[in-house]
Design a protein around this motif. Structure first.
Motif, PDB file in Angstrom:
ATOM      1  N   LEU A  65      74.776 -55.601 -31.120  1.00 57.93           N
ATOM      2  CA  LEU A  65      73.359 -55.244 -31.101  1.00 57.93           C
ATOM      3  C   LEU A  65      72.986 -54.528 -29.813  1.00 57.93           C
ATOM      4  O   LEU A  65      72.301 -53.497 -29.841  1.00 57.93           O
ATOM      5  N   TRP A  70      69.826 -52.187 -33.199  1.00 55.34           N
ATOM      6  CA  TRP A  70      69.781 -52.884 -34.492  1.00 55.34           C
ATOM      7  C   TRP A  70      70.035 -51.980 -35.699  1.00 55.34           C
ATOM      8  O   TRP A  70      70.818 -52.354 -36.584  1.00 55.34           O
ATOM      9  N   ALA A 107      72.245 -60.948 -35.205  1.00 57.53           N
ATOM     10  CA  ALA A 107      71.783 -59.681 -34.638  1.00 57.53           C
ATOM     11  C   ALA A 107      70.273 -59.534 -34.775  1.00 57.53           C
ATOM     12  O   ALA A 107      69.592 -59.074 -33.844  1.00 57.53           O
TER      13      ALA A 107
END
Length: 204
Positions: A65, A70, A107
């Motif tokens: 991440l 993202w 994440a």
């Protein structure tokens, strides 16, 4: 299975809607992307390749991440789950569960916690390394593990209390590596961190 598949598909749809391939312009994130695809599948498949008393999986999702952001991390983690499943010789059910619990959920939680840390504490380099990379990883990884256990996917042959302790320790180990590598990348390879900005974090 249905809930896990829905989580993965929803996250993947949102990520692709943000056109993550734009982050690859210039090629600065190509190295961390390829490294994630090469290293992580073996770490995710490790519990299936060896008989271990505690079947704990290393995640690395929070590091991915930080490196990719993202929108790009989600499809990469889904591909990692597919490759890890092929290495372990497992089926699609295991691939979906792995993608959801080991990749997408940590994440996404890491994104939310990181945004909260940045909003409350600012953009100082120590906040990034200790707050987002280390503490944020501990909380997101442990929270994802707890949710997985509450969903009914407990560690085989291990009581729930011992499972929580094992997940807590694993989260700390994963977060330690994430924080250490994030600090190294901030110092020597900031271009490998899509979530890092010299202009914001180093301004006087």
């Amino acid at each position: 299975m249905a809930v896990q598949l829905a989580v993965v598909l929803l996250a993947l749809a949102l990520a692709l809607a943000l056109r993550p391939w734009r982050l690859l312009a210039g090629g600065r994130l190509l190295t961390p992307l390829l490294a994630s695809l090469v290293v992580l599948p073996w770490l995710w498949a490790l519990p299936s390749l060896h008989a271990m008393p505690l079947q704990l999986q290393w995640s690395g999702a929070c590091l991915v991440l930080l490196m990719l952001g993202w929108p790009l991390a989600i499809p990469v983690l889904c591909v990692v789950a597919v490759i890890a499943t092929a290495i372990a010789g497992a089926g699609w059910v295991e691939a979906v569960a792995m993608a959801a619990w080991v990749g997408v959920l940590p994440a996404t939680l890491g994104l939310a916690i990181g945004a909260a840390v940045r909003r409350v504490l600012g953009t100082h380099p120590f906040v990034y390394v200790l707050g987002r990379a280390f503490a944020g990883s501990v909380l997101s990884l442990f929270a994802a593990s707890v949710l997985r256990q509450w969903s009914g996917e407990a560690l085989p042959g291990v009581g729930p209390n011992l499972s929580l302790v094992a997940h807590w320790l694993t989260a700390w180990a994963d977060a330690f590596v994430t924080g250490m590598l994030a600090a190294i990348f901030v110092a020597f390879r900031p271009q490998w961190l899509a979530t890092w900005s010299d202009a914001l974090s180093l301004r006087r």
